[in-house]
Scaffold this active site. Sequence first.
Site, short mmCIF file in Angstrom:
data_model
loop_
_atom_site.label_atom_id
_atom_site.label_comp_id
_atom_site.label_asym_id
_atom_site.label_seq_id
_atom_site.Cartn_x
_atom_site.Cartn_y
_atom_site.Cartn_z
CB CYS A 50 -13.02 -8.80 11.73
SG CYS A 50 -13.33 -7.54 12.93
NE ARG A 52 -18.63 -10.73 18.41
CZ ARG A 52 -18.45 -11.32 19.58
NH1 ARG A 52 -19.13 -12.38 19.89
NH2 ARG A 52 -17.59 -10.83 20.45
N GLY A 187 -6.00 1.16 3.34
CA GLY A 187 -7.44 1.07 3.57
C GLY A 187 -7.98 2.41 4.05
N GLY A 189 -11.39 2.51 5.23
CA GLY A 189 -12.68 2.19 5.83
C GLY A 189 -12.74 2.53 7.31
CD GLU A 190 -17.16 0.79 11.06
OE1 GLU A 190 -17.46 0.60 12.22
OE2 GLU A 190 -17.71 0.22 10.10
CB VAL A 191 -10.46 -1.03 10.78
CG1 VAL A 191 -9.22 -1.33 11.59
CG2 VAL A 191 -11.59 -1.94 11.21
N1 NAP Z 1 -15.17 -2.95 11.71
C1 NAP Z 1 -14.67 -3.60 12.75
O1 NAP Z 1 -15.15 -3.57 13.88
C2 NAP Z 1 -13.39 -4.40 12.59
C3 NAP Z 1 -12.61 -4.68 13.70
C4 NAP Z 1 -11.42 -5.39 13.52
C5 NAP Z 1 -11.06 -5.81 12.25
N2 NAP Z 1 -11.87 -5.56 11.19
C6 NAP Z 1 -11.42 -6.02 9.86
O2 NAP Z 1 -10.75 -4.92 9.26
C7 NAP Z 1 -10.94 -4.98 7.85
C8 NAP Z 1 -11.50 -3.65 7.37
O3 NAP Z 1 -12.76 -3.48 7.99
P1 NAP Z 1 -13.54 -2.09 7.86
O4 NAP Z 1 -14.68 -2.20 8.81
O5 NAP Z 1 -12.59 -0.96 7.94
O6 NAP Z 1 -14.07 -2.24 6.35
P2 NAP Z 1 -14.71 -1.09 5.40
O7 NAP Z 1 -15.10 0.08 6.21
O8 NAP Z 1 -15.71 -1.79 4.58
O9 NAP Z 1 -13.49 -0.68 4.47
C9 NAP Z 1 -12.95 -1.62 3.60
C10 NAP Z 1 -11.67 -1.07 2.99
O10 NAP Z 1 -11.09 -2.14 2.24
C11 NAP Z 1 -10.73 -1.64 0.95
N3 NAP Z 1 -10.78 -2.73 -0.03
C12 NAP Z 1 -11.82 -3.55 -0.30
N4 NAP Z 1 -11.48 -4.43 -1.26
C13 NAP Z 1 -10.19 -4.15 -1.61
C14 NAP Z 1 -9.26 -4.69 -2.54
N5 NAP Z 1 -9.60 -5.73 -3.32
N6 NAP Z 1 -8.03 -4.17 -2.62
C15 NAP Z 1 -7.69 -3.13 -1.84
N7 NAP Z 1 -8.51 -2.55 -0.94
C16 NAP Z 1 -9.74 -3.05 -0.82
C17 NAP Z 1 -11.76 -0.57 0.68
O11 NAP Z 1 -11.21 0.28 -0.26
P3 NAP Z 1 -12.07 0.90 -1.47
O12 NAP Z 1 -12.54 2.20 -0.97
O13 NAP Z 1 -11.09 0.99 -2.54
O14 NAP Z 1 -13.21 -0.06 -1.75
C18 NAP Z 1 -11.87 0.09 2.05
O15 NAP Z 1 -10.86 1.02 2.23
C19 NAP Z 1 -11.86 -6.14 7.57
O16 NAP Z 1 -11.10 -7.25 7.17
C20 NAP Z 1 -12.52 -6.41 8.89
O17 NAP Z 1 -12.87 -7.75 9.03
C21 NAP Z 1 -13.00 -4.82 11.32
#
Ligand code: NAP
Length: 419
Positions: A50, A52, A187, A189-191
Site C-alpha cells: 500500500c 510502495r 475488514g 485482514g492483516e491491517v
Molecule cells: N498490510 C500492510 O502492511 C498495509 C499497511 C497499510 C495499509 N494497507 C492497506 O490496507 C488494506 C488492507 O490490507 P490487508 O493487508 O489487511 O489486506 P488482507 O489481509 O488481504 O485483507 C483484505 C480484507 O479486505 C476484504 N475485502 C476484499 N475485497 C473486498 C470487497 N470487495 N468488499 C469488502 N471487503 C473486501 C477482505 O474480506 P474478505 O474476507 O471478505 O475477502 C479482507 O477482510 C489494503 O488496501 C492495503 O493496501 C496494508
Amino acid sequence: MNQNVINARVTFRNSPIHVLERFTFKDIKNALLEFRKFSESEECVILQTCNRIEIFATGKNCDIKKIQKTWASLSGLEESAFKENLEIEIDDEAYLHLLKLTSGLDSMVVGEEQILGQIKNSITTARINKASGERLNTLFDKAIRIGTRIRNTTGISKGGISVGSMAVKLAEENIDDLKSKQILVIGTGEVSTLVAKSLNRRGYGFSVTSRTLQRSQAFCETMGGQAVKFEEVLGGFEKYDVIFVATTAPYFLVTYERIAKALKDKKKGMMILDLSNPRTVDEKVATLGNIKLMNLDQIAEMVDKNMRKRQDKVKIVENIINEELQVIEASMKRLDAEPIVKDVFKNIDVLREKELQKALQMLGENDSEKIKIIEDLTKAVVESIVSAPMNNLRKASEQGNPEILDAASKLFNYKKKET
Ligand SMILES: NC(=O)c1ccc[n+]([C@@H]2O[C@H](COP(=O)([O-])OP(=O)(O)OC[C@H]3O[C@@H](n4cnc5c(N)ncnc54)[C@H](OP(=O)(O)O)[C@@H]3O)[C@@H](O)[C@H]2O)c1
C-alpha cells in the site's frame, strides 16, 4: 560482464496515496513477464504494497528508460508521469535501499513487521514465475536474513508500533472520550488485525464487519469485538462514530450517498480512517459537514513524530546496515566470477572423463574397485590444480577487479552465454 541491479520505485515518500495508486500493477505475474520481455531484464522482482511499488531488475541490456517505458505501458500512464515520482537506485545504492526495507527503516512506521513478509512474498512470486535468478535471489535472501537479524538484535520492531496502532492514536487525538463512542472496523485482514489489537490493548470496545459474517465471527473470537452483518453496516453507518476501513475492495465501500444518508439520521459527526490503498472511502464524504476523514497520508505525518522518538535505534540499525552492505557488495561481485568458474570446472571435468575412459580402455581394467581408485585420483588431481586459481578468481571478483575476470575469460576461452 558486470550487470547492474536497478531499483526503480514510487513510494509514499514522494507520492501521496492517491498518486501512488496510479502506478500499481493489476496483475503482478503479467507485469513480471512484461518487464522481462520489454525492458530486457534477465531477472525481475516486484514489490507492491500500500505504500510502495518497486521494481528490482538486472540484465545486460536492461536500463532505466526501458523499465520506465514498460511500467508506463502497464499502468496506462504517460512517461512524463514518472518525472516527479520515480526514484532510482543502482547497485550498492539499490542493495542499501533493500536493507533499509528489510530492517524496517524505510517504512512509514519505522520498524513495522509487515514489510518483511511482503518482501518474502515478492521474491517467492518472482521465483515461482521464474522471473528471478541467481543475482536477485542471492540479494533478496541475504537482505531478508540481515533484516531479520537486525530486527531481533536492535529491537527496532518492538513496542507494538504499527499502522493499526498509529490509526488508533490518531482517533484518540481527534475524538474526545473515545471510550464512549461506537467504533467499527471494516475488514478482517492483516491491517484490521493490527487495529483490533491496538483497540483491545487500550480497552476500547468495537464492532467488526466483513463480507462474510462467519469470517467476522472467527476474527472476533481471536481479536475481540462484536461481529456485525455487512449489509446491516452498509445501510446503517449512522450507528457508528469512528470507522476504520482496511479492505482490498477495488471500489468505494463507504460512499458519499451512504454517509450522506447516515448523517441525516445522526445528530453527531463521524470520524472515518481509510487505511486502504487503493482507498475504499470516497474522498467526497469529507465535503459533508461533521465528517473527519483521514487516510494513510495523515498516518505518515504521525509517523514522522514517532520517528523522532526512535532516532537512537535508527542510528544503531544504520550502523549495522553499513557494515552488512559491504558483505552484500562482496557477495554480489563474487557472482560475476561464478559463470566462468562453473564453465571452467565443467570443461575440465569433460576432459578428465574423456582421458580417464581412454586410459581405462588402454589398461583393459574391469575391477570396479581399481577403476574407482583411478577415477578418484583424476578428480583429486584436477581439484588440486584448479581450485586455487578459481578461488583467487572469486576473491578478485569480490574485491572488484574485473580485469582479472576478463583475463581469466580469455585464458579459459570463456564466452558468456546469451540468455
Ligand atoms: N498490510 C500492510 O502492511 C498495509 C499497511 C497499510 C495499509 N494497507 C492497506 O490496507 C488494506 C488492507 O490490507 P490487508 O493487508 O489487511 O489486506 P488482507 O489481509 O488481504 O485483507 C483484505 C480484507 O479486505 C476484504 N475485502 C476484499 N475485497 C473486498 C470487497 N470487495 N468488499 C469488502 N471487503 C473486501 C477482505 O474480506 P474478505 O474476507 O471478505 O475477502 C479482507 O477482510 C489494503 O488496501 C492495503 O493496501 C496494508
